[in-house]
Design an enzyme around this catalytic site. Sequence first.
Site, PDB file in Angstrom:
ATOM      1  N   CYS A 161       0.849  -1.189   0.000  1.00 29.75           N
ATOM      2  CA  CYS A 161       0.000   0.000   0.000  1.00 29.75           C
ATOM      3  C   CYS A 161       0.887   1.242   0.000  1.00 29.75           C
ATOM      4  CB  CYS A 161      -0.892  -0.022   1.229  1.00 29.75           C
ATOM      5  SG  CYS A 161      -1.884   1.476   1.428  1.00 29.75           S
ATOM      6  N   CYS A 197       0.236   3.138   3.601  1.00 33.84           N
ATOM      7  CA  CYS A 197       0.674   2.653   4.923  1.00 33.84           C
ATOM      8  C   CYS A 197       1.731   1.564   4.853  1.00 33.84           C
ATOM      9  CB  CYS A 197      -0.529   2.156   5.717  1.00 33.84           C
ATOM     10  SG  CYS A 197      -1.212   0.597   5.125  1.00 33.84           S
ATOM     11  N   CYS A 240      -7.416  -0.847   1.091  1.00 33.32           N
ATOM     12  CA  CYS A 240      -6.451  -1.420   2.026  1.00 33.32           C
ATOM     13  C   CYS A 240      -7.145  -1.690   3.358  1.00 33.32           C
ATOM     14  CB  CYS A 240      -5.299  -0.432   2.216  1.00 33.32           C
ATOM     15  SG  CYS A 240      -4.138  -0.918   3.510  1.00 33.32           S
ATOM     16  N   CYS A 249      -5.380   0.825   6.278  1.00 30.30           N
ATOM     17  CA  CYS A 249      -5.579   2.282   6.337  1.00 30.30           C
ATOM     18  C   CYS A 249      -6.838   2.739   5.607  1.00 30.30           C
ATOM     19  CB  CYS A 249      -4.356   3.014   5.793  1.00 30.30           C
ATOM     20  SG  CYS A 249      -4.180   2.900   3.995  1.00 30.30           S
ATOM     21  N   CYS A 265      -8.398  -4.860 -10.264  1.00 32.12           N
ATOM     22  CA  CYS A 265      -7.929  -3.806 -11.157  1.00 32.12           C
ATOM     23  C   CYS A 265      -7.487  -2.643 -10.265  1.00 32.12           C
ATOM     24  CB  CYS A 265      -9.088  -3.414 -12.072  1.00 32.12           C
ATOM     25  SG  CYS A 265      -8.650  -2.194 -13.303  1.00 32.12           S
TER      26      CYS A 265
HETATM   27 ZN   LIG Z   1      -2.862   1.027   3.483  1.00 32.38          ZN
END
Ligand SMILES: [Zn+2]
Length: 136
Positions: free
Chosen positions: A52, A55, A100, A103, A123
């Site tokens: 990510c 984070c 995510c 976060c 995607c």
């Molecule tokens: Zn994240």
Amino acid sequence: MKDEERFPLEKPDADWRRELDAETYQVLRGHGTERAGTSPLNAEKRAGTFRCAGCGEPLFCATTKYESGSGWPSFYAPMPDAVGTSEDRSHLMQRTEVHCARCGGHLGHVFADGPQPTGERYCINGAALKFEPQKS
Ligand SMILES: [Zn+2]
């Protein structure tokens, strides 16, 4: 993403805005979509981990990445418990939004036209990811 949904890592919007570059902020926090074909990660074929961009949580393993032809990095499966989904009815479409799990940052969408073994196509905006090549 539901307004009441809570995540393990939460920060004031001003912090995200300061820490992320403009495009990453627009995707992760503003539910934006990068232009198709613009992410350098489209062509990324090395072994490694996609994290990510907000984070650092590991989200996708390079072994699940495939060429979907969509112009966005595509994966057939996320890492276990790495992402969450929500119904997205914006733009007069019904789609499943992917974020995510740590976060809450918006990553992209998941569609049911992916390859086996899952039949799913994640995607994902390249701007929402950071690639970490496997150390040899
Ligand atoms: Zn994240």
